[in-house]
Design a protein around this motif. Structure first.
Motif, mmCIF file in Angstrom:
data_model
loop_
_atom_site.group_PDB
_atom_site.id
_atom_site.type_symbol
_atom_site.label_atom_id
_atom_site.label_comp_id
_atom_site.label_asym_id
_atom_site.label_seq_id
_atom_site.Cartn_x
_atom_site.Cartn_y
_atom_site.Cartn_z
ATOM 1 N N ASP A 214 43.899 -7.105 54.686
ATOM 2 C CA ASP A 214 43.068 -5.914 54.532
ATOM 3 C C ASP A 214 41.777 -6.145 55.307
ATOM 4 O OD1 ASP A 214 44.788 -4.478 52.819
ATOM 5 O OD2 ASP A 214 44.108 -5.655 51.107
ATOM 6 N N PRO B 297 44.448 -1.244 55.667
ATOM 7 C CA PRO B 297 45.526 -2.229 55.524
ATOM 8 C C PRO B 297 46.171 -2.486 56.876
ATOM 9 C CG PRO B 297 46.249 -0.098 54.706
ATOM 10 C CD PRO B 297 44.809 0.077 55.095
ATOM 11 N N LEU C 90 38.153 0.523 54.192
ATOM 12 C CA LEU C 90 39.286 -0.407 54.077
ATOM 13 C C LEU C 90 40.481 0.086 54.886
ATOM 14 C CD1 LEU C 90 40.543 -2.907 52.650
ATOM 15 C CD2 LEU C 90 41.301 -1.333 50.858
#
Length: 332
Positions: free
Chosen positions: A43, A52, A50
């Protein structure tokens, strides 16, 4: 390089790539699978947002099928064409000790044996064959002149893709085989007398379109993964690859162990794919079983010649017996 060092280098790279004031890489962990390169999940928090990510990373000295810059451009072309390919995010440099790139991570399952056996995937088993036919039709619409993919492998001008590929694999086989394989010799003899005529069609061929390279959920297919064997060629080649015996993983049906050729082909044509010639696909299915056997030998030689200490590569060499049995069934 330790995971902590990898995370630190990755943070520094993302700062350079984005110009962000702050980057933090967390939950960096190596994923299983992938004999030719490392795959990591992480991450990345970039200026508080954020994202991924999946990191695909070559190690120096390891086998490599395609330059990462070319694969990244290919993912971009496929993604922009509406193929459910991983979303490409950042093309890396050499700061991790080998080429790498980053794509957006999606959640899901890839293990074929779970798909074939677990009750929770019953709906996915039913849906996937038709979905895969439609996805493959979309792959074949990706323009071969898309930016950045000029170096994609393709047949020589005027060459028959089937004949050229067969000749190339026979040369490879004769250069790496350490012992006789009579079933392979029989398959080469059959294939050389059944080469389909060149019909002039040339499309993007994924190169490894099969279960194991499809990320799926309860609703079916989510992403088509692992594009490093992609090339331009006969579309029938990839229509056949998913039915190679080893890619059925013990399932009873020919297409990935879960579907019939008829429903797979019908979905492909309904989604815009060209009309399928079953005999042409049969040639490529026999070729595909032979090709996988040669790949097994190649990966074993990588280990035996000291280029990699991967036990996975060594053990894959033993799977030639599976392909020999299937070839005897198909052409005997």
């Amino acid at each position: 390089m330790t995971p902590e060092e990898t995370a630190a280098h990755l943070e520094a790279f993302l700062v350079r790539a984005t110009g962000a004031a702050s980057v933090r890489v967390s939950d960096l962990r190596r994923l299983t699978g992938g004999a030719s390169r490392e795959t990591w999940s992480c991450d990345a928090t970039i200026d508080g947002a954020l994202t991924p990510m999946i990191l695909q990373h070559d190690t120096r000295g390891g086998p490599k099928q395609m330059a990462r810059a070319l694969e990244f451009a290919l993912l971009r072309a496929a993604y922009d064409s509406g193929v459910p390919a991983p979303e490409p995010l950042f093309l890396g440099d050499d700061s991790l000790g080998g080429e790498f790139f980053l794509v957006r991570r999606a959640e899901g399952e890839t293990l074929p044996r779970r798909l074939l056996r677990d009750d929770e995937w019953a709906d996915a088993r039913r849906i996937l064959p038709a979905q895969l036919g439609a996805i493959l039709a979309k792959v074949h619409e990706v323009p071969l002149d898309a930016p950045g993919i000029e170096a994609l492998a393709r047949p020589a001008t005027g060459a028959n893709p089937a004949a050229e590929s067969l000749e190339r694999h026979e040369q490879l086989y004769r250069s790496i085989a350490l012992e006789p394989h009579p079933a392979f010799e029989l398959a080469f003899r059959w294939l050389n007398t059944h080469v389909p005529a060149d019909d002039g069609r040339l499309t993007l061929v994924h190169g490894d379109f099969r279960m194991g390279n499809v990320l799926f959920g309860p609703e079916g297919a989510r992403l088509l993964l692992d594009w490093e064997l992609a090339h331009a060629g006969d579309p029938a080649e990839v229509l056949a690859w998913i039915s190679v015996r080893s890619w059925r993983f013990g399932g009873p049906l020919p297409v990935g162990g879960i579907g019939t050729r008829e429903e797979f082909f019908a979905a492909y044509e309904a989604a815009g794919g060209a009309t399928i010639d079953p005999e042409r696909v049969r040639f490529w299915e026999i070729f595909g079983n032979l090709r996988w056997g040669i790949i097994c030998l190649t990966q074993a030689r990588t280990y035996l010649d000291g280029h990699s200490n991967s036990v996975e590569l060594a053990s894959i060499g033993r799977r030639t017996a599976e392909t020999e049995w299937e070839l005897l069934e198909l052409v005997g």
